[in-house]
Design a protein around this motif. Structure first.
Motif, mmCIF file in Angstrom:
data_model
loop_
_atom_site.group_PDB
_atom_site.id
_atom_site.type_symbol
_atom_site.label_atom_id
_atom_site.label_comp_id
_atom_site.label_asym_id
_atom_site.label_seq_id
_atom_site.Cartn_x
_atom_site.Cartn_y
_atom_site.Cartn_z
ATOM 1 N N ALA A 135 8.397 -49.810 -40.189
ATOM 2 C CA ALA A 135 7.499 -49.535 -41.310
ATOM 3 C C ALA A 135 7.855 -48.226 -42.005
ATOM 4 O O ALA A 135 7.618 -48.079 -43.217
ATOM 5 C CB ALA A 135 6.049 -49.487 -40.822
ATOM 6 N N LEU A 136 8.427 -47.282 -41.264
ATOM 7 C CA LEU A 136 8.781 -45.991 -41.852
ATOM 8 C C LEU A 136 10.172 -45.978 -42.473
ATOM 9 O O LEU A 136 10.452 -45.150 -43.338
ATOM 10 C CB LEU A 136 8.704 -44.891 -40.774
ATOM 11 N N THR A 137 11.037 -46.884 -42.034
ATOM 12 C CA THR A 137 12.418 -46.861 -42.522
ATOM 13 C C THR A 137 12.538 -47.015 -44.032
ATOM 14 O O THR A 137 13.304 -46.275 -44.675
ATOM 15 C CB THR A 137 13.232 -47.957 -41.806
ATOM 16 N N PRO A 138 11.813 -47.948 -44.684
ATOM 17 C CA PRO A 138 11.919 -48.022 -46.153
ATOM 18 C C PRO A 138 11.503 -46.724 -46.854
ATOM 19 O O PRO A 138 12.095 -46.362 -47.884
ATOM 20 C CB PRO A 138 10.968 -49.175 -46.514
ATOM 21 N N LEU A 139 10.499 -46.037 -46.312
ATOM 22 C CA LEU A 139 10.093 -44.758 -46.908
ATOM 23 C C LEU A 139 11.194 -43.714 -46.782
ATOM 24 O O LEU A 139 11.452 -42.957 -47.724
ATOM 25 C CB LEU A 139 8.816 -44.258 -46.236
ATOM 26 N N PHE A 140 11.849 -43.659 -45.639
ATOM 27 C CA PHE A 140 12.945 -42.698 -45.455
ATOM 28 C C PHE A 140 14.082 -42.992 -46.429
ATOM 29 O O PHE A 140 14.709 -42.062 -46.954
ATOM 30 C CB PHE A 140 13.450 -42.757 -44.010
ATOM 31 N N ILE A 141 14.344 -44.267 -46.676
ATOM 32 C CA ILE A 141 15.402 -44.623 -47.621
ATOM 33 C C ILE A 141 14.999 -44.233 -49.045
ATOM 34 O O ILE A 141 15.820 -43.747 -49.835
ATOM 35 C CB ILE A 141 15.720 -46.124 -47.509
ATOM 36 N N LEU A 142 13.720 -44.441 -49.390
ATOM 37 C CA LEU A 142 13.244 -44.045 -50.719
ATOM 38 C C LEU A 142 13.292 -42.535 -50.895
ATOM 39 O O LEU A 142 13.643 -42.026 -51.964
ATOM 40 C CB LEU A 142 11.824 -44.553 -50.938
ATOM 41 N N TRP A 143 12.919 -41.795 -49.872
ATOM 42 C CA TRP A 143 12.865 -40.333 -49.982
ATOM 43 C C TRP A 143 14.239 -39.688 -49.923
ATOM 44 O O TRP A 143 14.527 -38.751 -50.656
ATOM 45 C CB TRP A 143 12.006 -39.771 -48.849
ATOM 46 N N PHE A 144 15.098 -40.180 -49.013
ATOM 47 C CA PHE A 144 16.364 -39.489 -48.738
ATOM 48 C C PHE A 144 17.596 -40.312 -49.090
ATOM 49 O O PHE A 144 18.719 -39.844 -48.877
ATOM 50 C CB PHE A 144 16.435 -39.096 -47.252
ATOM 51 N N GLY A 145 17.396 -41.525 -49.630
ATOM 52 C CA GLY A 145 18.527 -42.334 -50.047
ATOM 53 C C GLY A 145 19.191 -43.049 -48.880
ATOM 54 O O GLY A 145 18.685 -43.087 -47.756
ATOM 55 N N PHE A 146 20.363 -43.632 -49.149
ATOM 56 C CA PHE A 146 21.108 -44.395 -48.149
ATOM 57 C C PHE A 146 22.148 -43.549 -47.431
ATOM 58 O O PHE A 146 22.960 -44.089 -46.677
ATOM 59 C CB PHE A 146 21.806 -45.595 -48.808
ATOM 60 N N GLY A 147 22.142 -42.241 -47.651
ATOM 61 C CA GLY A 147 23.150 -41.383 -47.030
ATOM 62 C C GLY A 147 22.881 -41.114 -45.563
ATOM 63 O O GLY A 147 22.002 -41.698 -44.931
ATOM 64 N N GLU A 148 23.652 -40.181 -45.029
ATOM 65 C CA GLU A 148 23.557 -39.864 -43.601
ATOM 66 C C GLU A 148 22.247 -39.170 -43.252
ATOM 67 O O GLU A 148 21.763 -39.303 -42.126
ATOM 68 C CB GLU A 148 24.736 -38.972 -43.193
ATOM 69 N N LEU A 149 21.667 -38.440 -44.209
ATOM 70 C CA LEU A 149 20.446 -37.693 -43.902
ATOM 71 C C LEU A 149 19.317 -38.615 -43.467
ATOM 72 O O LEU A 149 18.629 -38.342 -42.464
ATOM 73 C CB LEU A 149 20.023 -36.867 -45.116
ATOM 74 N N LEU A 153 17.567 -38.619 -39.718
ATOM 75 C CA LEU A 153 16.131 -38.349 -39.606
ATOM 76 C C LEU A 153 15.396 -39.495 -38.920
ATOM 77 O O LEU A 153 14.456 -39.260 -38.145
ATOM 78 C CB LEU A 153 15.538 -38.089 -40.988
ATOM 79 N N ILE A 154 15.804 -40.731 -39.188
ATOM 80 C CA ILE A 154 15.188 -41.869 -38.495
ATOM 81 C C ILE A 154 15.470 -41.793 -36.998
ATOM 82 O O ILE A 154 14.575 -41.998 -36.161
ATOM 83 C CB ILE A 154 15.720 -43.191 -39.082
ATOM 84 N N ILE A 155 16.697 -41.474 -36.634
ATOM 85 C CA ILE A 155 17.050 -41.350 -35.216
ATOM 86 C C ILE A 155 16.306 -40.187 -34.567
ATOM 87 O O ILE A 155 15.804 -40.306 -33.442
ATOM 88 C CB ILE A 155 18.569 -41.174 -35.069
ATOM 89 N N SER A 156 16.207 -39.066 -35.273
ATOM 90 C CA SER A 156 15.504 -37.910 -34.722
ATOM 91 C C SER A 156 14.022 -38.200 -34.525
ATOM 92 O O SER A 156 13.403 -37.723 -33.561
ATOM 93 C CB SER A 156 15.689 -36.696 -35.638
ATOM 94 N N LEU A 157 13.451 -38.998 -35.416
ATOM 95 C CA LEU A 157 12.043 -39.377 -35.260
ATOM 96 C C LEU A 157 11.851 -40.224 -34.002
ATOM 97 O O LEU A 157 10.880 -40.053 -33.258
ATOM 98 C CB LEU A 157 11.566 -40.139 -36.494
ATOM 99 N N GLY A 158 12.796 -41.146 -33.750
ATOM 100 C CA GLY A 158 12.708 -41.947 -32.539
ATOM 101 C C GLY A 158 12.884 -41.125 -31.280
ATOM 102 O O GLY A 158 12.253 -41.407 -30.252
ATOM 103 N N ALA A 159 13.719 -40.086 -31.331
ATOM 104 C CA ALA A 159 13.954 -39.248 -30.152
ATOM 105 C C ALA A 159 12.860 -38.211 -29.944
ATOM 106 O O ALA A 159 12.706 -37.692 -28.828
ATOM 107 C CB ALA A 159 15.309 -38.542 -30.287
ATOM 108 N N PHE A 160 12.098 -37.909 -30.981
ATOM 109 C CA PHE A 160 11.114 -36.823 -30.908
ATOM 110 C C PHE A 160 9.936 -37.147 -29.997
ATOM 111 O O PHE A 160 9.579 -36.361 -29.114
ATOM 112 C CB PHE A 160 10.609 -36.502 -32.322
ATOM 113 N N PHE A 161 9.331 -38.318 -30.190
ATOM 114 C CA PHE A 161 8.058 -38.610 -29.525
ATOM 115 C C PHE A 161 8.163 -38.674 -27.999
ATOM 116 O O PHE A 161 7.318 -38.091 -27.307
ATOM 117 C CB PHE A 161 7.465 -39.904 -30.085
#
Length: 284
Positions: A135-149, A153-161
């Motif tokens: 559910a969060l992945t489309p928002l990350f793509i809208l905010w930060f584009g399709f690049g590496e960032l 950030l998606i991977i870091s979010l999964g590792a954070f919790f």
């Protein structure tokens, strides 16, 4: 003469130390036996799979034969295609894990130590961790584009919790009397963290490390499937589009092997750092 005296003085039935050491060296170690036991089920599945494929009972389009997958795997290695995709995936996973895991570790420790920090940030974190990653992945793509960032950030979010929750729980599981003793001895805040809190909370922190690594790999798959031009996840998505099922299996097995390897490294670290812990190992 000396040899005769040695034979006479030997106690009947006594095993010489050298012979005992030789026999124990020949026996398979506990880890070797455990590795063999853990390999039996996958080996049996692969053998049945291969037999079913050779007998024509399994659709090769849905389940390619193991020898076909191995041949395709070797072909991708020789051409260098697999290495290029694997390299970028490892870099993404490492960057995301280091970012999210380190932030989760520090926030978990400080929230566990300081009640005001917990009151401010813990409710928000507990709310966010229940949101599905997809559910969060489309928002990350809208905010930060399709690049590496966006992928990092998606991977870091999964590792954070997982790291945050287990670090927090590790701090709160420390005996309160130890902090009272530390205050009597006038330990500074930094000394309390390094000499008392970290060693006592280490089992939970290492558990968080294991879970954080596994969640980082899962988040990597999500990030690369949603929008990537390189990586193992992209390789799986591209192979699915062209019905290259063998390549899909190769990508899945790579993620499985990488996850198992990282988990085994953390477990090795646990055995080294937690030698003092007399925990239950299970019955034979």
């Amino acid at each position: 003469m000396n040899r005769t005296l040695a034979n006479i003085s030997a106690v009947p039935g006594e095993v010489k130390p050298q012979k005992r050491r030789t026999e124990s060296a020949r026996r398979p170690s506990f880890r070797q036996r455990r590795w063999v036991k853990g390999s039996l089920l996958p080996a049996a599945v692969i053998a049945l799979w291969e037999l079913g494929s050779l007998g024509g009972g399994i659709d090769p389009l849905l389940f390619p034969a193991p020898h076909t997958i191995i041949a395709e795997f070797w072909n991708m290695i020789t051409t260098g295609e697999l290495q290029s995709h694997l390299k970028i995936s490892l870099l993404r996973a490492a960057a995301g894990f280091l970012l999210g895991g380190s932030i989760g570790l520090f926030l978990g420790i400080f929230a566990g130590m300081l009640r005001p920090v917990e009151d401010y940030i813990d409710p928000t974190i507990q709310m966010l961790r229940t949101i599905p990653m997809l559910a969060l992945t489309p928002l990350f793509i809208l905010w930060f584009g399709f690049g590496e960032l966006s992928k990092v950030l998606i991977i870091s979010l999964g590792a954070f919790f997982p790291m945050y929750i287990n670090s927090f729980q590790g701090v709160r599981s420390v005996n309160a009397k130890l902090f009272e003793v530390a205050e009597v001895l006038e330990f500074s805040r930094s000394k309390q963290i390094t000499k008392l809190l970290i060693p006592e909370a280490l089992p939970n922190i290492l558990l968080g490390l294991r879970l954080s690594l596994s969640f980082a790999w899962m988040a990597l798959v999500v990030a690369e499937l949603m929008g990537a031009e390189r990586g193992v996840g992209y390789l799986i998505q591209d192979a699915r589009s062209f019905m290259q099922t063998a390549v899909v299996f190769i990508g899945v097995l790579i993620f499985a092997a990488a996850g198992k390897l990282s988990d085994s490294l953390v477990r090795l670290l646990e055995r080294r750092l937690l030698k003092w812990q007399d925990s239950y190992k299970g019955k034979n």
